[in-house]
Design a protein around this motif. Structure first.
Motif, mmCIF file in Angstrom:
data_model
loop_
_atom_site.group_PDB
_atom_site.id
_atom_site.type_symbol
_atom_site.label_atom_id
_atom_site.label_comp_id
_atom_site.label_asym_id
_atom_site.label_seq_id
_atom_site.Cartn_x
_atom_site.Cartn_y
_atom_site.Cartn_z
ATOM 1 N N PHE A 413 1.021 -1.118 0.103
ATOM 2 C CA PHE A 413 -0.132 -0.018 0.042
ATOM 3 C C PHE A 413 0.980 1.333 0.073
ATOM 4 O O PHE A 413 2.060 1.190 -0.160
ATOM 5 N N GLY A 414 0.366 2.386 0.158
ATOM 6 C CA GLY A 414 1.189 3.525 0.181
ATOM 7 C C GLY A 414 1.544 4.254 -1.172
ATOM 8 O O GLY A 414 2.493 4.493 -1.386
ATOM 9 N N THR A 415 0.687 3.762 -2.199
ATOM 10 C CA THR A 415 1.095 4.354 -3.493
ATOM 11 C C THR A 415 0.704 5.882 -3.550
ATOM 12 O O THR A 415 0.967 6.586 -4.249
ATOM 13 N N GLY A 416 0.098 6.404 -2.498
ATOM 14 C CA GLY A 416 -0.331 7.735 -2.283
ATOM 15 C C GLY A 416 -1.521 8.209 -3.076
ATOM 16 O O GLY A 416 -2.226 9.208 -2.984
ATOM 17 N N GLU A 417 -2.069 7.297 -3.738
ATOM 18 C CA GLU A 417 -3.333 7.537 -4.475
ATOM 19 C C GLU A 417 -4.485 6.977 -3.767
ATOM 20 O O GLU A 417 -4.612 5.705 -3.867
ATOM 21 N N PRO A 418 -5.471 7.600 -3.321
ATOM 22 C CA PRO A 418 -6.676 7.181 -2.933
ATOM 23 C C PRO A 418 -7.349 6.353 -3.839
ATOM 24 O O PRO A 418 -7.211 6.877 -5.009
ATOM 25 N N ALA A 419 -8.339 5.400 -3.553
ATOM 26 C CA ALA A 419 -9.054 4.837 -4.660
ATOM 27 C C ALA A 419 -9.957 5.781 -5.217
ATOM 28 O O ALA A 419 -10.763 6.561 -4.558
ATOM 29 N N THR A 421 -13.256 6.644 -7.534
ATOM 30 C CA THR A 421 -14.374 6.085 -7.653
ATOM 31 C C THR A 421 -14.951 5.888 -9.075
ATOM 32 O O THR A 421 -14.057 6.727 -9.841
ATOM 33 N N ASP A 422 -15.650 5.205 -9.315
ATOM 34 C CA ASP A 422 -15.910 4.750 -10.883
ATOM 35 C C ASP A 422 -14.444 4.816 -11.754
ATOM 36 O O ASP A 422 -14.638 5.412 -12.824
ATOM 37 N N THR B 110 -17.046 0.290 -4.194
ATOM 38 C CA THR B 110 -16.141 1.670 -4.122
ATOM 39 C C THR B 110 -17.169 2.688 -3.482
ATOM 40 O O THR B 110 -18.330 2.533 -3.355
ATOM 41 N N HIS B 111 -16.639 3.731 -2.923
ATOM 42 C CA HIS B 111 -17.641 4.612 -2.803
ATOM 43 C C HIS B 111 -17.959 5.710 -3.886
ATOM 44 O O HIS B 111 -17.328 5.485 -4.856
ATOM 45 N N ASP B 130 -5.160 2.554 1.155
ATOM 46 C CA ASP B 130 -4.590 3.983 0.833
ATOM 47 C C ASP B 130 -5.528 4.792 1.121
ATOM 48 O O ASP B 130 -5.010 6.235 1.618
ATOM 49 N N ASP B 131 -6.975 4.736 0.905
ATOM 50 C CA ASP B 131 -7.759 5.664 1.489
ATOM 51 C C ASP B 131 -7.573 6.114 2.802
ATOM 52 O O ASP B 131 -7.623 7.336 3.105
ATOM 53 N N ARG B 137 -3.651 11.434 6.993
ATOM 54 C CA ARG B 137 -2.911 12.405 6.754
ATOM 55 C C ARG B 137 -3.460 13.833 6.716
ATOM 56 O O ARG B 137 -3.317 14.698 7.377
ATOM 57 N N GLY B 414 3.344 8.046 3.692
ATOM 58 C CA GLY B 414 2.487 7.804 2.497
ATOM 59 C C GLY B 414 2.124 8.612 1.467
ATOM 60 O O GLY B 414 1.085 8.403 1.067
ATOM 61 N N THR B 415 3.118 9.567 1.312
ATOM 62 C CA THR B 415 2.635 10.281 0.297
ATOM 63 C C THR B 415 3.011 9.787 -1.120
ATOM 64 O O THR B 415 2.745 10.214 -2.265
ATOM 65 N N GLY B 416 3.676 8.570 -1.046
ATOM 66 C CA GLY B 416 4.099 8.032 -2.285
ATOM 67 C C GLY B 416 5.459 8.419 -2.751
ATOM 68 O O GLY B 416 5.938 7.737 -3.747
#
Lengths: 428, 428
Positions: A413-419, A421-422, B110-111, B130-131, B137, B414-416
Motif C-alpha cells: 500500500f502507500g502508493t499515495g493514490e486514494p482509490a 470512484t468509478d 467503492t464509494h 490507501d484511502d 494525513r 505515505g505520500t508515495g
C-alpha cells in the motif's frame, strides 16, 4: 506576546534536534522546533520497515507527543527554505519568517548518488518512512512479477536483488532480503521458488562494514554468506537502469536495485554562508558553531566534526545525540556568559546486525559476533527506542518473527493514490 | 501442465472471494484467485487506520500467506479488465488471458458521489488502506494547519471536521474524531485548543444508522452528542469544495470533509452482459449466478440479492462470507450434478460502534447499547480478525489506547514520494 526569554530555533526533530530540545527543558529560553515531518524517526530500525518486519508507526512518534509536557517548546510542521544569518531569521516554505536568537541546524543527511542522480528512480535509497514503504512495495512486487513472468529470463531478473553499498544499512537489507526469500515466503508461490532468488551485496571497497575492525568485516561476510547473500567487493557499480546494473565488464539483469552507498548532508547546509566538506557537511568550530556566527550551531549528520584521534565523528545516532546535548549546554553557557569546553565525542562502540542471529559488535576493542552480538544488538535497539509502547510492540513483533519467520507487514500500500470512484475499466 | 480438474477463477480476495476459495479447499478443482492488491483487508476496522488507532498491517494479511497451505489455489496479483463470457476468459491489465470453467466475481464496492465526482478530491472516502492513510494525513495535517493559521477564520475552518453520511462508517469516523480532538491531542498544541474542534456528522435522511431500529438510532445520536459530535439530520449536503460545504442555505467553511455517504458496486460488474440495479450491483439468480450464464457467479457487495422478507441482503461482512461459501457449495453441486437450494441469508444481527464505550447492537430484536454493546462489538471484531498475531496486536493496541487515550499511528507518511536526493532549496 512579549517574552524576555531568548528564542532558540531548532531545525530538525531527529536525534540531534530532539536531544538538544530536551536538554533545554529547564533553560530560560523559548524553543521552536521545526520539522518537515510530524514525527521523530528511529532511523536505526528503518530497514525493518522496508523489509516488512515492522509497521511504520512502530518506529516513529509524533514530535508533539514526545514534547507535550515540555512547556517551553513549540513544535512547527514546516520546511525551512531560507536563512538570513545577519537578520537572524529563518524563512519557511509557507512564507512565514521566524526570528531567532540562537539557531541549531540539525536537518541530517539524505542519500546521494555521487553525481548519478539518474539512478535515483531505479535504485531507491532509505532515509524516510516513505522511502521504506517504497522499497517494501518494490521488493514485494518483484516476487509477484516473478510469479507472473512468462520467460525464464524475466523471472530471474525479477528474482535478482542487488544492494549497493556494504555499510551497516546495506548489510542489514541484504541479510533480511535473504531471509525473506529463503524462509518467509516459503510455500507461498506456485510457479517460482523464492529461495532461488539471488541477493547480492555490492561494495566498491575491499570489505563490508569498513568502519569496523577487519576481523569483524570478515565475520560479517561469512555470516552474510551463510544467510545466502553473495558478497561482491572491490568493484564499483558503473551504471544502473530499469533493466539491471553494470558491474565491471558484466551487465547483470536485475529488477530490484537498492541504494545504500552514498550519504550527503541535508541541502539546508547550503543556506549558510559557511565552508562545507565534499559531502556538504558544514565545517563547524570546536563548539559546533558556524565560523563567524557564534549564535548558529550545527549538529548531527549535517556537521563535519573531528574526534581527538583525527577521525570524523561517525554519522550514527549516538554522535547526533551527543552533539545535540552539547549544543544545549553551549547555549546555556552563553546565556550565563560562561565559557564552554570544545565538543568531545565519546565513542561507546559500534554495532551492526546482519540478519537472524547474526551481528557484529565492537565495544572499544572488545569484539564479538554471531548470536551473542545479535542479542546485544536487539537489546540495545529496543532500549533506545522512544516510547514504552513502541518497545513493547517491537519486542513482540520480533519474538513473533523469530519463531514463525513471518514478517507481518507484507502489505502493499502507500502508493499515495486514494482509490478513485468509478475507475474506468477498458472494454475486453 | 495438463490438468483434468475444472478451473475456478475468483476475482477479489475480500470476504466473498476468500470465503469461497477456502470452502473449495477439498473440492476437485484448481482455483486462481485474482486481486489487484496482495492482501485481504478486514474492512470493518479500516476506520481505525484512518483515525491513527491501528497500523495498516494490523488489519490486513497477504492473500498468499492466508492460502499458503491450500494446494489447489494459485494467487495472482492483477487487475481484471475484461470478461469474455462466451469464450469463458478473463483478461488482465498486463495482457494475460485466463480461461475458466467457473467464474466468481467478488470485487466489492467503492464509494460513489451520486453524480458529483468533482467532490472526490475534497471529500475523500474510505474503502482501501490507501484511502485510510490519505484520510489520516488529512486529519492530522488539519490540526497542524490550524496551529500555524494566521487568522481566526482560517483556524476555525481547519478545525471543522464534517463527515457526510450517517451510516456505520460515518458514525465511527465522527465518534473517533471527537475523541481525538478532545482527548488524544490534549496539551500537544500551544496556539490552538484541539478540543475546540467542531466535528459534525451530516445525514440527509431523518436519522443516523437508518438500518437499525429507531430506538437504537436515538441511542446512537445521544452517544455521539455525549462524545462531542454535532449531529445534523434531514438536509443533504448540496455542494463540497476545498473551502467547505453547502448545507441548506448555509455555506460552512471546513477544510476537512470526509465522505461516508454513497456506495457503488465495483465497476467490474459492468463487464458482464447482465442486468444491474441503480448502484451497479448485478441482479443475480437465486443461486447467485448471472442470468444466462450458470457458470458465472457474483457474491458480496457486487451482488444484488433479496432476503426472504424482500429486503436486500446488507453490504456487510457476514453477507459476503455467506454468499462466498454458498457459491463454493453451488460449484461443488454442479460438479456432482446435484441441484442446489437457493441462497438464503442468515441475519445474525447488526452492530455498530460509536466511539469509546459507546456502541449499539441489535441481535434479531434483542437490542442493547452503551458500554456493554461496545465490549460486545470489540470482542466480535477481534474474534473475526484474520490471524492470531493480528488479534493479539489489535487487542494490545486497544487496551493501550483505552487507558492512555493515545493513538500510536499518528504518523504522517505515505505520500508515495520517496525522498529525493539533492532536493532543490530556493534561496531566501
Amino acid at each position: 506576546m512579549s517574552d524576555s526569554r531568548k528564542h532558540v530555533v531548532i531545525v530538525g526533530g531527529g536525534f540531534g534536534g530532539l536531544w538538544a530540545t530536551r536538554a533545554l527543558a529547564s533553560a530560560e529560553v523559548r524553543i521552536t522546533l521545526i520539522d518537515r515531518r510530524n514525527h521523530h524517526l528511529f532511523q536505526p530500525l528503518l530497514y525493518q520497515v522496508a523489509t516488512a518486519g515492522l509497521s511504520a508507526p512502530d518506529i516513529a512518534a509524533p514530535l508533539r507527543h514526545i514534547l507535550r509536557k515540555q512547556k517551553n517548546v513549540e513544535v512547527r510542521l514546516g520546511e525551512v527554505t531560507g536563512i538570513a544569518a545577519d537578520a537572524r531569521q529563518v524563512r519557511l516554505a509557507d512564507g512565514d519568517v521566524i526570528d531567532y536568537d540562537y539557531l541549531l541546524l540539525a536537518s541530517g543527511a539524505t542519500h546521494a548518488y555521487f553525481g548519478h542522480d539518474e539512478w535515483a528512480d531505479d535504485a531507491p535509497g532509505l532515509k524516510t518512512l516513505d522511502d521504506a514503504l517504497h522499497i517494501r512495495r518494490r521488493v514485494l512486487l518483484a516476487f509477484e512479477r516473478a510469479e507472473a513472468a512468462e520467460t525464464e529470463e524475466e523471472r530471474s531478473a525479477w528474482l535478482h536483488f542487488a544492494v549497493v553499498g556494504g555499510g551497516p544499512t546495506g548489510v542489514e537489507l541484504a541479510g533480511t532480503l535473504a531471509e525473506i526469500s529463503r524462509k518467509t515466503l516459503r510455500r507461498e508461490f506456485r510457479r517460482i521458488d523464492p529461495a532461488q532468488a539471488r541477493v547480492r551485496l555490492i561494495e566498491a571497497g575491499p570489505r563490508v562494514l569498513a568502519n569496523f575492525p577487519e576481523s569483524l568485516s570478515e565475520k560479517a561476510r561469512a555470516q552474510l554468506q551463510r544467510l545466502g547473500v553473495e558478497v561482491a567487493t572491490g568493484t564499483p557499480v558503473a551504471a544502473i537502469d530499469a533493466r539491471g546494473y553494470q558491474l565491471g565488464a558484466e551487465f547483470v539483469p536485475a529488477r530490484t536495485v537498492l541504494w545504500a552507498a552514498g550519504v550527503a548532508a541535508s541541502p539546508l547546509g547550503a543556506l549558510l554562508d559557511a565552508p562545507r566538506d565534499r559531502a556538504g557537511r558544514v565545517l563547524v568550530e570546536p563548539d559546533l558553531s558556524v565560523p563567524g556566527h557564534p549564535e548558529i550551531f550545527v549538529a548531527g549528520d549535517l556537521a563535519s566534526v573531528k574526534q581527538a584521534n583525527g577521525q570524523p565523528v561517525p554519522g550514527v545516532a549516538p554522535g547526533a545525540k551527543q552533539m545535540g546535548a552539547y549544543v544545549a549546554s553551549a547555549i546555556r553557557a552563553r546565556l550565563g556568559r560562561r565559557a564552554v569546553e570544545p565538543f568531545r565525542y565519546v565513542d561507546f562502540g559500534n554495532l551492526a546486525t546482519i540478519g537472524r542471529r547474526a551481528a557484529v559488535v565492537d565495544l572499544r576493542g572488545f569484539k564479538f559476533s554471531g548470536f551473542i552480538a545479535w542479542v546485544f544488538w536487539l537489546a540495545a535497539h529496543v532500549f533506545f527506542l522512544i516510547g514504552f509502547r513502541n518497545r513493547l510492540i517491537v519486542m513482540l513483533n520480533w519474538s513473533w518473527a523469530y519463531f514463525t519467520y513471518q514478517r507481518h507487514a507484507r502489505i502493499i500500500f502507500g502508493t499515495g493514490e486514494p482509490a478513485r470512484t468509478d475507475a474506468p475499466v477498458p472494454p475486453p
